[in-house]
Design an enzyme around this catalytic site. Sequence first.
Site: not given
Length: 306
Positions: A198, A240-243
């Site tokens: 991520t 971060p654009l984790h999901d």
Amino acid sequence: MQSTEARKIVIDTDPGIDDAVAILLALKSAEFDILGITTVAGNIGIQTTTRNAGRILALQDRRDVPVRAGAAVPLSRPGRNASYVHGNDGLGGVAFPEPLAAPAGDDAIAWLARTLDAADVGSVDILALGPLTNVARLVQEHPASAERLGRVIAMGGAIHEPGNVGPRAEFNIAADPEAADVVFRSGLDVTLIPLDVTRKVRATHAQAADLRDSDVAAAKISGELIDAYFQSTGGGESRPLHDPCVMLLALDAALFTCERLKISVDRTITGYAGSLDIDAAGGAISVAMEVDGDGALKLLFERLLG
Ligand code: BDR
Ligand code: CA
């Protein structure tokens, strides 16, 4: 109306700035037939995560997707939150509309069991964006129903990367390590997306501005959410654009490279709680270890702008 090929999913989530972008991505992807959103305490308390799920659906005028509240606390330890990242409202102060309806109930775990019992075996996936408390309780309280699941794709953990809430611990796993342990040992088909991946999926200022300048509501508000993420890091690099990586892996697995690992979870009461130890290769959990970051962002932005 969903196409007949749409994959049935339940989004289990604690919105959450990046959860909101992930949910909007799912709502804009015809590949998903979203049976419902189950909420969990994580980034913020259960009342706020549940309200936020309703607010995100309201933005897209999606009255057809029920929201059900789930676990308010982890399995066996006190809860924690991440309001220092997501703000006291969980959505970085970004202006969403109010929910169109009250939650359909506060029985997320029993509803998951009923939903799985009513569906064909293997036909429903859980896309898990928060602590794994609801999924673990499904396994513990309704084991026969849990066995009917298709896949669980979950954001969580750190393999080689440093953690984000401890030297090696990532928030979703650290928030409920006992739940992660239950899920990892369950025999379910689990794919884990850790920080190692991520952290390679981050928007630039210019990309956020392009989204914000759009007249498409999901894109515009995603730009505002990413801006809020920049603010919480001091402006240099976005978080971060984790999901959204969970939805992206479900949409296009070719963007990711996965390895099967045997994982155990540190369940001590220390700053290492939630750290993952890799016991051996060839284990039960599929772990995303590499991502085509540019390709992932391209697909995300195409969908949000579409
Ligand atoms: C995870 O923790 C939360 O703060 C995010 O929403 C994401 O699910 C990243 O560690
Ligand atoms: Ca989350």
